[in-house]
Scaffold this active site. Structure first.
Site, PDB file in Angstrom:
ATOM      1  N   PRO A   2     -87.460 -36.104 -20.446  1.00  0.00           N
ATOM      2  CA  PRO A   2     -86.666 -37.273 -20.061  1.00  0.00           C
ATOM      3  C   PRO A   2     -86.393 -38.163 -21.274  1.00  0.00           C
ATOM      4  O   PRO A   2     -87.267 -38.396 -22.100  1.00  0.00           O
ATOM      5  CB  PRO A   2     -87.565 -37.984 -19.047  1.00  0.00           C
ATOM      6  CG  PRO A   2     -88.448 -36.909 -18.493  1.00  0.00           C
ATOM      7  CD  PRO A   2     -88.678 -35.965 -19.637  1.00  0.00           C
ATOM      8  N   GLU A   3     -85.151 -38.629 -21.364  1.00  0.00           N
ATOM      9  CA  GLU A   3     -84.762 -39.516 -22.452  1.00  0.00           C
ATOM     10  C   GLU A   3     -84.554 -40.917 -21.890  1.00  0.00           C
ATOM     11  O   GLU A   3     -84.859 -41.179 -20.719  1.00  0.00           O
ATOM     12  CB  GLU A   3     -83.509 -38.965 -23.137  1.00  0.00           C
ATOM     13  CG  GLU A   3     -83.719 -37.565 -23.710  1.00  0.00           C
ATOM     14  CD  GLU A   3     -82.469 -36.982 -24.351  1.00  0.00           C
ATOM     15  OE1 GLU A   3     -81.640 -37.757 -24.877  1.00  0.00           O
ATOM     16  OE2 GLU A   3     -82.322 -35.744 -24.328  1.00  0.00           O
TER      17      GLU A   3
END
Length: 282
Positions: A2-3
């Protein structure tokens, strides 16, 4: 992994569902999910009896302020890593085998942390302690992409003299916090910069475009609830929608949405890079 948009989506879900959440009981099912304190029992006792207040995000880290008896009880920190996700359980349900931490309120509602790869981590930061004294990864983070500190001038000063490919530089959290493989590829496409371009070779006009593209791409993905290509879900288990509109990421061999040229997929510093050799010609 996840960014920033995915983590921000989770933060907003936690802010909506779990602000004001009174922690009645905590169960740690996998000890390695807790990075600090050293014993899971200490983590449980630190959170039990607390009210969860504001949720904050720094880069890919999440932090919740805790309160007990009207006074600060420290902070609860979380990093989702590759596959960590929170699920909000309104009614009791058997945990899956990848459930790592379970947190209940007095009404029996549960916030559940599930992590397939088991790289996600949690911390308790005692009251009065700086967050980065316990969550040491915070010390290495560059500016937030939506902050005044992040600017074309910041990029120019940090990239000057660097021979690293610009794609590799964008993955360095010390340059800008929260950007990873997906949004680096997307931003480079929008700014018409080839991923293997040496960082020091970028012109001021390219840095202007890159700065603007990073901000716009991240904002668009937050609005779409992030990107789901494999594991990411929000608190309700819903996929992110940005992936359906991706310009180049995970589209190797497919026609460019702008010019029709097949998208290339190359390896740079061990990471996949997706780009259009026509739109991003050097």
């Amino acid at each position: 992994m996840p960014e920033l948009p995915e983590v921000e989506t989770v933060r907003r879900g936690l802010e909506q569902q779990v602000s004001g959440f009174v922690v009645a009981r905590v169960e740690v099912l996998r000890a390695r999910a807790v990075a600090s304190p050293p014993l899971p029992e200490l983590f449980c006792s630190a959170l039990e009896g607390c009210t969860v207040r504001q949720w904050l995000r720094r880069g890919k880290y999440l932090m919740a302020s805790l309160e007990r008896g009207g006074e600060s009880a420290g902070h609860w920190g979380v990093h989702l890593r590759m596959t960590g996700q929170f699920l909000w359980m309104q009614t009791p349900a058997e945990p899956c085998r990848h459930t790592r931490v379970r947190i209940w309120n007095p009404e029996g509602q549960e916030l559940r942390f599930v992590d397939l790869r088991s790289f996600g981590e949690m911390w308790w930061v005692p009251p009065g302690e700086p967050l980065d004294s316990v969550m040491t990864g915070l010390r290495r983070l560059g500016p937030e992409p939506f902050s005044a500190e992040f600017s074309p001038q910041h990029l120019a000063s940090k990239l000057a003299g660097s021979s690293r490919p610009i794609k590799t530089a964008l993955l360095d959290q010390a340059l800008v916090a929260g950007v990873g493989n997906i949004y680096a590829d997307e931003s480079l496409f929008i700014s018409r910069i080839a991923p293997h371009t040496p960082s020091h070779a970028l012109k001021p006009s390219q840095l202007e475009r890159l700065h603007q593209a990073l901000v716009e791409v991240l904002q668009a993905s937050i609005g779409a609830g992030g990107t789901t290509f494999s594991d990411f879900r929000d608190l309700t288990g819903t996929n992110g929608n940005y992936g359906n509109a991706a310009w180049v990421y995970r589209r190797g061999g497919q026609p460019c949405r702008v010019c029709g040229t097949p998208i290339r997929r190359d390896k740079l510093s061990g990471r996949s890079s997706h780009w259009c050799p026509s739109c991003q010609a050097a």
